[in-house]
Write a protein that holds these residues in place. Structure first.
Motif, PDB file in Angstrom:
ATOM      1  N   ILE A  59       0.887  -1.177   0.000  1.00 29.10           N
ATOM      2  CA  ILE A  59       0.000   0.000   0.000  1.00 29.10           C
ATOM      3  C   ILE A  59       0.918   1.217   0.000  1.00 29.10           C
ATOM      4  O   ILE A  59       1.390   1.648   1.052  1.00 29.10           O
ATOM      5  CB  ILE A  59      -0.921   0.007   1.235  1.00 29.10           C
TER       6      ILE A  59
ATOM      7  N   TRP B  71     -12.525  -3.210   5.509  1.00 25.68           N
ATOM      8  CA  TRP B  71     -13.275  -3.485   4.276  1.00 25.68           C
ATOM      9  C   TRP B  71     -14.728  -3.082   4.502  1.00 25.68           C
ATOM     10  O   TRP B  71     -15.254  -3.250   5.606  1.00 25.68           O
ATOM     11  CB  TRP B  71     -13.158  -4.958   3.961  1.00 25.68           C
TER      12      TRP B  71
ATOM     13  N   LYS C 191      -4.442  -9.125   1.757  1.00 31.20           N
ATOM     14  CA  LYS C 191      -3.969  -8.787   0.413  1.00 31.20           C
ATOM     15  C   LYS C 191      -4.950  -9.252  -0.660  1.00 31.20           C
ATOM     16  O   LYS C 191      -5.179  -8.555  -1.657  1.00 31.20           O
ATOM     17  CB  LYS C 191      -2.582  -9.382   0.176  1.00 31.20           C
TER      18      LYS C 191
ATOM     19  N   PHE D  47      -7.959  -6.852  -1.603  1.00 30.40           N
ATOM     20  CA  PHE D  47      -7.759  -5.708  -2.493  1.00 30.40           C
ATOM     21  C   PHE D  47      -7.884  -6.149  -3.949  1.00 30.40           C
ATOM     22  O   PHE D  47      -7.353  -7.186  -4.339  1.00 30.40           O
ATOM     23  CB  PHE D  47      -6.360  -5.114  -2.307  1.00 30.40           C
ATOM     24  N   THR D  48      -8.553  -5.327  -4.751  1.00 33.73           N
ATOM     25  CA  THR D  48      -8.538  -5.537  -6.192  1.00 33.73           C
ATOM     26  C   THR D  48      -7.148  -5.184  -6.711  1.00 33.73           C
ATOM     27  O   THR D  48      -6.611  -4.121  -6.382  1.00 33.73           O
ATOM     28  CB  THR D  48      -9.577  -4.650  -6.895  1.00 33.73           C
ATOM     29  N   GLN D  49      -6.569  -6.065  -7.505  1.00 36.22           N
ATOM     30  CA  GLN D  49      -5.241  -5.809  -8.034  1.00 36.22           C
ATOM     31  C   GLN D  49      -5.232  -5.913  -9.556  1.00 36.22           C
ATOM     32  O   GLN D  49      -5.835  -6.827 -10.128  1.00 36.22           O
ATOM     33  CB  GLN D  49      -4.230  -6.800  -7.447  1.00 36.22           C
TER      34      GLN D  49
ATOM     35  N   LYS E 155      -0.881  -4.623  -8.763  1.00 34.35           N
ATOM     36  CA  LYS E 155      -0.914  -3.342  -8.052  1.00 34.35           C
ATOM     37  C   LYS E 155      -2.345  -3.045  -7.606  1.00 34.35           C
ATOM     38  O   LYS E 155      -3.291  -3.273  -8.350  1.00 34.35           O
ATOM     39  CB  LYS E 155      -0.392  -2.207  -8.941  1.00 34.35           C
ATOM     40  N   ILE E 156      -2.480  -2.523  -6.379  1.00 37.27           N
ATOM     41  CA  ILE E 156      -3.804  -2.179  -5.883  1.00 37.27           C
ATOM     42  C   ILE E 156      -4.261  -0.877  -6.527  1.00 37.27           C
ATOM     43  O   ILE E 156      -3.448  -0.076  -7.009  1.00 37.27           O
ATOM     44  CB  ILE E 156      -3.807  -2.064  -4.351  1.00 37.27           C
ATOM     45  N   GLU E 157      -5.591  -0.642  -6.530  1.00 35.15           N
ATOM     46  CA  GLU E 157      -6.169   0.500  -7.233  1.00 35.15           C
ATOM     47  C   GLU E 157      -6.648   1.577  -6.255  1.00 35.15           C
ATOM     48  O   GLU E 157      -7.630   1.385  -5.532  1.00 35.15           O
ATOM     49  CB  GLU E 157      -7.345   0.045  -8.093  1.00 35.15           C
TER      50      GLU E 157
ATOM     51  N   TYR F  79      -9.254   2.162  -1.413  1.00 36.39           N
ATOM     52  CA  TYR F  79      -8.804   1.370  -2.545  1.00 36.39           C
ATOM     53  C   TYR F  79      -9.922   0.421  -2.974  1.00 36.39           C
ATOM     54  O   TYR F  79     -10.765   0.027  -2.162  1.00 36.39           O
ATOM     55  CB  TYR F  79      -7.551   0.561  -2.169  1.00 36.39           C
TER      56      TYR F  79
ATOM     57  N   ALA G 194     -11.893  -2.873  -3.799  1.00 31.99           N
ATOM     58  CA  ALA G 194     -11.855  -4.143  -3.067  1.00 31.99           C
ATOM     59  C   ALA G 194     -12.604  -5.237  -3.811  1.00 31.99           C
ATOM     60  O   ALA G 194     -13.417  -4.967  -4.707  1.00 31.99           O
ATOM     61  CB  ALA G 194     -12.450  -3.959  -1.674  1.00 31.99           C
ATOM     62  N   ASN G 195     -12.347  -6.464  -3.413  1.00 29.59           N
ATOM     63  CA  ASN G 195     -13.052  -7.624  -3.967  1.00 29.59           C
ATOM     64  C   ASN G 195     -14.269  -7.983  -3.114  1.00 29.59           C
ATOM     65  O   ASN G 195     -14.364  -7.594  -1.953  1.00 29.59           O
ATOM     66  CB  ASN G 195     -12.105  -8.829  -4.027  1.00 29.59           C
TER      67      ASN G 195
END
Length: 228
Positions: free
Chosen positions: A79, A97, A161, A164-166, A170-172, A186, A188-189
């Motif tokens: 992050i 989250w 980890k 997080f959407t990657q 890389k995270i967004e 950021y 997320a999933n």
């Protein structure tokens, strides 16, 4: 009044009554899930360990507060510290989250809209990760200090980890949406809904590290009550 109209009114009352019964049954089921899921413990509460983390609540939302740098991870690599002001000087990082609309549109409880609350509760919705770098916090009634071993913490790291959407590893960052200069959101999933709340995410993060918590904690008490 015609026979047809009387029949229509009677049918309407019957359907309304059935709807009320179904809603009451759903509330009863949700209450049972909430109470028993929170009361039944899983995991272990240690009196000592190789390291410690914090679990904290604002009364509605919970998150985990972790040391910024350990042998297992430097969270600043995952992050990016450059997304924050003064992050390089802080020893801990809080991660949570939750519902994206609720997070982004409700900086304070005074700004909570009925539509936002209803959408978060009843409609599967997109999610976000809330991240903040800060100094080591103090223990109080809404924040617990929890010991954990390195192997268990590594499993928690993997769970976080994966939340997080990657894209290209890389995270967004959701730009310009942080409440202050020291926090950010950021992508997320997974979806947020009535049976998967922000507290369920914290609950699952603790279970990944075999830390004591409720077996299914929809609300903060189902987590914090086991960490006394």
């Amino acid at each position: 009044m015609s026979v047809e109209r009387k029949s229509l009114i009677k049918s309407s009352f019957i359907y309304f009554g059935r709807g009320v019964e179904c809603f009451a049954a759903f509330l009863f089921f949700y209450l049972i899930v909430t109470l028993y899921g929170a009361a039944i413990p899983t995991g272990e509460l240690k009196n000592e360990g190789e390291m410690y983390i914090f679990v904290q609540s604002n009364g509605v939302h919970t998150d985990v507060c972790l040391p910024t740098v350990t042998d297992q991870i430097d969270w600043g690599d995952f992050i990016p510290r450059k997304d924050f002001v003064g992050a390089e000087n802080h020893e801990f990082i809080s991660i949570g989250w939750g519902d994206k609309g609720f997070f982004l549109d409700t900086p304070t409880w005074a700004e909570l809209k009925v539509s936002t609350a209803l959408n978060a509760a009843f409609l599967p919705s997109s999610t976000a990760m809330h991240v903040k770098y800060h100094a080591e916090p103090a223990v109080n009634e809404t924040r617990r200090k929890v010991f954990v071993n390195k192997k268990e913490y590594k499993r928690m790291i993997a769970f976080i980890k994966q939340s997080f959407t990657q894209v290209n590893k890389k995270i967004e960052l959701i730009k310009g949406k942080g409440y202050t200069e020291s926090d950010n959101f950021y992508e997320a999933n997974n979806s947020y809904h009535l049976f998967r709340t922000c507290n369920i995410w914290t609950n699952e993060a603790l279970k990944a590290a075999q830390i004591k918590t409720g077996v299914y904690a929809l609300f903060p008490d189902g987590i914090l009550a086991h960490l006394k």
